[in-house]
Motif scaffolding. Structure first.
Motif, short mmCIF file in Angstrom:
data_model
loop_
_atom_site.label_atom_id
_atom_site.label_comp_id
_atom_site.label_asym_id
_atom_site.label_seq_id
_atom_site.Cartn_x
_atom_site.Cartn_y
_atom_site.Cartn_z
N UNK A 174 0.84 -1.19 0.00
CA UNK A 174 0.00 0.00 0.00
C UNK A 174 0.88 1.25 0.00
N UNK A 175 0.55 2.17 -0.91
CA UNK A 175 1.30 3.43 -1.03
C UNK A 175 0.30 4.57 -1.15
N UNK A 176 0.80 5.79 -1.08
CA UNK A 176 -0.05 6.94 -1.39
C UNK A 176 -0.13 7.14 -2.90
N UNK A 177 1.02 7.05 -3.57
CA UNK A 177 1.06 7.25 -5.02
C UNK A 177 1.77 6.07 -5.68
N UNK A 178 1.16 5.57 -6.72
CA UNK A 178 1.77 4.53 -7.54
C UNK A 178 1.98 5.13 -8.93
N UNK A 179 3.24 5.21 -9.34
CA UNK A 179 3.62 5.79 -10.63
C UNK A 179 4.01 4.65 -11.57
N UNK A 222 7.66 13.90 -5.48
CA UNK A 222 6.61 13.52 -4.54
C UNK A 222 7.18 12.92 -3.26
N UNK A 223 8.33 12.25 -3.36
CA UNK A 223 8.93 11.64 -2.17
C UNK A 223 9.71 12.62 -1.32
N UNK A 274 4.18 8.06 0.94
CA UNK A 274 4.79 6.82 0.42
C UNK A 274 4.57 6.74 -1.08
N UNK A 275 5.67 6.59 -1.81
CA UNK A 275 5.65 6.61 -3.27
C UNK A 275 6.24 5.31 -3.80
N UNK A 276 5.57 4.74 -4.82
CA UNK A 276 6.10 3.56 -5.51
C UNK A 276 6.23 3.87 -6.99
N UNK A 277 7.41 3.63 -7.52
CA UNK A 277 7.67 3.81 -8.94
C UNK A 277 7.90 2.46 -9.59
N UNK A 283 10.38 5.90 -0.48
CA UNK A 283 10.35 5.70 -1.93
C UNK A 283 10.72 4.26 -2.26
N UNK A 284 9.80 3.57 -2.94
CA UNK A 284 10.05 2.20 -3.41
C UNK A 284 10.14 2.23 -4.93
#
Length: 537
Positions: free
Chosen positions: A2-7, A21-22, A28-31, A216-217
């Motif tokens: 679970x993240x706030x933003x998934x790019x 964003x991070x 919490x951001x996932x790229x 950042x993931x």
């Protein structure tokens, strides 16, 4: 997870978004990126662009093709696109060009409200760290290092003099007060610090320095397959890493940054797009959005190449390869020399006729022979002059080949479908002929590749036989407020909450120049939109 933003997509726009964003530790951001980290020598060394563009190294290049193009004798065009963090900024010629200010005013007039030049300029400045320092038109503190070429070839100066011979004045800054003229390109290249002389891709400038952030993931080698929706809202994404399928949940937003081909493809795979087409492909319609995949257009490029009796250019022969090898050592020590060259050193922005108000043609002058995107090799020392029409009228489309996310989409830029584009390309070819045959280039002018009799019929036949993309596809998720637009001026997908598209696909019309700097600007501005939305501003 679970993240706030998934790019989805770690190219030029995705790298910028993930870094920006991070910056807020509580977010919490996932790229997600299908390629690798793009840190190897092939990416870092500017001159090795010649090895990346042909697409034989699939670790760095999607190496896509168009559908057969009637305007190009039924040929399939080649569409190299960067694969890895930084996307196409990791395999391009590093040229830092924004386009003409009127391009952005035109966007605003087309319905992209708030994207006029005055509104966009601050975000260009925010991105840029120009070695010339700060000014009204340049930034000096951004993550993207932009510099002058340190040791360009003598032939690139001769090219500028050849342009002057046909009344195209010298211009030392294509992003300055005036775009028109001939000069040396500024490049996205490290000019300061331990990476001096290396490519400054969007990933190298923005993302690589911050990948250790705990919030950042970054998932590389991970292919996005579908946006997950529920109740008219994007709630996450389904991705595949190796043989494992992962579900990534997004509390705030899902952001597509997969480029002019990847973003519309992902929307359609997710059931968001033209309903009839989706049903034909066996995809359940989540939201009928007719504009997805339409408005595809690109700069068509025509090339004149010559062998050279002088050896201070690039050649794929024993002497030339030895020169490159020696230059590699100098580049490692000082960050300068042939290995630091973008190869497309010189350029020009010209008007195809006196009646045209702003430049509608662009030249890329390359210090080596380029034939079929370097896929057809020549052993001679030589050089190439490329010219493209900056504001094509032809419009094509992108469609799904199937519901299988691993199958490349059907790419149709519809080159030369509009007769007006033929007229401009004819004028462009004649102007290029005058430049390459001007006296300043005579010492380097040997045998011409693909000669013809110079008639209008022969020129047009040569264009149809050899012209292809100069790598600037845009427009497939067009920004606007009309029924055919895909995203609104804040880049939110019409009709689906919690979903944005941020990349070159949102451009209503291609800018008059290279598209990498504008794409980075779009991402900088989008990060601000997203940050403000989160804070309720």
């Amino acid at each position: 997870m679970i993240f706030d933003y998934v790019i989805l997509g770690g190219g030029s726009a995705g790298a910028v978004l993930a870094a920006r964003l991070s910056e807020e530790a509580e977010v919490r951001v996932c790229l997600v990126e299908a390629g690798n980290a793009a840190k190897d020598i092939l990416v870092r060394a500017p001159a090795l662009v010649a090895a990346l563009v042909p697409g034989y190294l699939r670790a760095h290049n999607w190496a896509l093709q168009t559908v057969p193009q009637p305007g190009l004798n039924g040929r399939r065009g080649f569409q190299p696109r960067g694969r890895g963090l930084g996307g196409s900024s990791a395999i391009n010629a590093m040229l830092y060009v924004r386009g003409h200010p009127s391009d952005y005013d035109h966007w605003a007039a087309m319905g992209a409200v708030g994207w006029d030049w005055g509104s966009c300029l601050p975000w260009f400045l925010r991105a840029e760290r120009n070695m010339r320092g700060a000014s009204d038109l340049h930034g000096a503190t951004g993550p993207l290092q932009v510099g002058d070429q340190r040791r360009p070839r003598k032939i690139s100066r001769a090219f500028i003099e050849a342009c002057a011979a046909v009344h195209c004045p010298e211009n030392d800054d294509f992003n300055g007060p005036l775009q028109e003229g001939a000069g040396l390109y500024q490049v996205t290249q490290f000019w300061d610090g331990p990476k001096k002389g290396e490519r400054c891709s969007a990933a190298a400038g923005y993302l690589h320095p911050v990948m250790g952030r705990p919030n950042l993931t970054v998932l590389t080698g991970c292919r996005a397959e579908k946006v997950l929706t529920a109740g008219g809202r994007a709630i996450g994404a389904e991705v595949r890493r190796g043989g494992e399928k992962l579900r990534l949940e997004a509390r705030a937003e899902v952001i597509l940054s997969a480029g002019a081909f990847g973003s519309p493809q992902l929307l359609m795979l997710s059931g968001i797009g033209p309903g009839a087409h989706l049903r034909e492909r066996g995809i359940a319609v989540v939201h009928d959005l007719p504009g997805v995949g339409l408005n595809l257009h690109d700069h068509l490029d025509y090339i004149l190449s010559y062998t050279s009796p002088r050896r201070d250019v690039v050649g794929l022969n024993p002497r030339g390869l030895m020169r490159l090898a020696r230059a590699a050592g100098g580049w490692r020590k000082h960050g300068e020399g042939l290995f630091a060259s973008p190869m497309a050193e010189g350029g020009a922005f010209l008007r195809s006729s006196p009646e045209v108000e702003i430049p509608d043609l662009q030249i890329h002058f390359v210090t080596g022979i380029v034939d079929q995107h370097m896929r057809k090799l020549h052993t001679s020392d030589g050089w190439s002059a490329h010219i493209c029409a900056l504001r094509p009228q032809s419009r094509g489309s992108l469609r799904l080949a199937s519901q299988n996310p691993r199958r490349a989409p059907l790419i149709d830029p519809a080159f030369l479908a509009d007769p007006r584009d033929e007229e401009v390309m004819l004028r462009a070819a004649r102007l290029l002929e005058q430049i390459v045959t001007a006296a300043p280039l005579a010492p380097w002018r040997g045998r011409r590749l693909y000669p013809h009799d110079g008639s209008e019929r022969a020129i047009m036949a040569d264009i149809r036989a050899r012209a292809d993309t100069v790598y600037h596809p845009v427009g497939t998720c067009r920004m606007g407020t009309d029924a055919g637009a895909v995203v609104d001026p804040h880049l939110k997908v019409h009709g689906v909450a919690g979903l944005r598209v941020v990349d070159a696909s949102v451009m209503p019309q291609v800018v008059g120049g290279n598209t990498n700097a504008p794409t980075i600007m779009i991402a900088e501005r989008a990060a601000d939109f997203i940050r403000r939305a989160r804070k309720g501003a």
